[in-house]
Write an enzyme that holds these catalytic residues in place. Sequence first.
Site, PDB file in Angstrom:
ATOM      1  N   LYS A  13      25.328  33.885 -57.006  1.00 12.36           N
ATOM      2  CA  LYS A  13      25.540  35.219 -57.597  1.00 12.36           C
ATOM      3  C   LYS A  13      25.431  36.319 -56.529  1.00 12.36           C
ATOM      4  O   LYS A  13      26.232  37.234 -56.499  1.00 12.36           O
ATOM      5  CB  LYS A  13      24.517  35.497 -58.718  1.00 12.36           C
ATOM      6  N   ARG A  88      17.084  38.524 -67.445  1.00 10.30           N
ATOM      7  CA  ARG A  88      16.672  37.124 -67.349  1.00 10.30           C
ATOM      8  C   ARG A  88      15.992  36.654 -68.630  1.00 10.30           C
ATOM      9  O   ARG A  88      15.618  35.476 -68.713  1.00 10.30           O
ATOM     10  CB  ARG A  88      15.698  36.961 -66.184  1.00 10.30           C
ATOM     11  N   ARG A 127      18.477  27.329 -47.656  1.00 12.44           N
ATOM     12  CA  ARG A 127      18.733  28.736 -47.316  1.00 12.44           C
ATOM     13  C   ARG A 127      17.720  29.244 -46.294  1.00 12.44           C
ATOM     14  O   ARG A 127      16.539  28.920 -46.354  1.00 12.44           O
ATOM     15  CB  ARG A 127      18.640  29.583 -48.585  1.00 12.44           C
ATOM     16  N   ARG A 160      12.233  31.333 -47.567  1.00  9.77           N
ATOM     17  CA  ARG A 160      11.487  32.118 -48.571  1.00  9.77           C
ATOM     18  C   ARG A 160      10.448  31.216 -49.250  1.00  9.77           C
ATOM     19  O   ARG A 160      10.749  30.047 -49.538  1.00  9.77           O
ATOM     20  CB  ARG A 160      12.463  32.632 -49.633  1.00  9.77           C
ATOM     21  N   ARG A 171      11.534  27.370 -60.717  1.00 16.07           N
ATOM     22  CA  ARG A 171      12.479  28.455 -61.020  1.00 16.07           C
ATOM     23  C   ARG A 171      13.605  27.946 -61.922  1.00 16.07           C
ATOM     24  O   ARG A 171      14.062  28.655 -62.824  1.00 16.07           O
ATOM     25  CB  ARG A 171      13.059  29.036 -59.726  1.00 16.07           C
TER      26      ARG A 171
END
Length: 226
Positions: A13, A88, A127, A160, A171
């Site tokens: 996204k 969310r 990532r 992260r 998550r």
Amino acid sequence: MKLILLGPPGAGKGTQAKLLAKKESIPHISTGDILREQMQKDSPLGVKVRQLVKNGELVPDNIVLEVVANRLSAADAHKGFILDGFPRTLKQADGLNEALKTLNTAIDLVIYFNTSADVSIQRLCGRRVCKKCGANFHITNMPPKKEGLCDFCQGELYLRDDDKKDTVQRRLQVYQEQTAALIDYYRKNGKLREVSGDLEADKVNAELQKLFSREKLANPALKNGE
Ligand code: AMP
């Protein structure tokens, strides 16, 4: 154009939001980015949300709603915006409707990035983010020219906290439990459109361009940035 990008973490996204924001000249509003910025500054808001974000839990609805309502009332969001990572929960979706009503406007489209868990996990765990400028890389899909260093500013790349494997699993669970219900919510009001988030970024972007061309033909108000 007033858009919501909906989908699990790692659906791409953020990548698409950046491309669309540039093309349409409208702001990309990522609640995750806003919260991380506050955490980096050690602001009262950042301190309050740090542990939740680190553990992959959602920040309370009232806090996020206030952040978004403030951001949407800024002048640059009047012509349009791209919401990434918000809403969310159903409560956030209702709160967003209310906030937009007071601004005399509404969402045009919700793009759902239908993405498999395997792809999300592979993208998030690989990532790497630049500490200095925030640019994103991926250890295999988009490696930096020099390992561990940003191509643009030579800043150090890091993983992260919430992209660590256990937190990523959490998550995705939180997404299933609290966010996935929004797919039906927006399908029912006719605003939902779907793309495959499993495809590579340039293919998803091509799909989105086709989708917007069709939507602009059907609804010329979108073309004028209304
Ligand atoms: P993201 O960058 O969108 O994956 O968001 C990172 C983290 O920020 C999430 O795991 C949550 O802890 C928090 N967060 C971002 N957006 C929201 C939201 N709309 N509601 C609650 N928490 C959020």
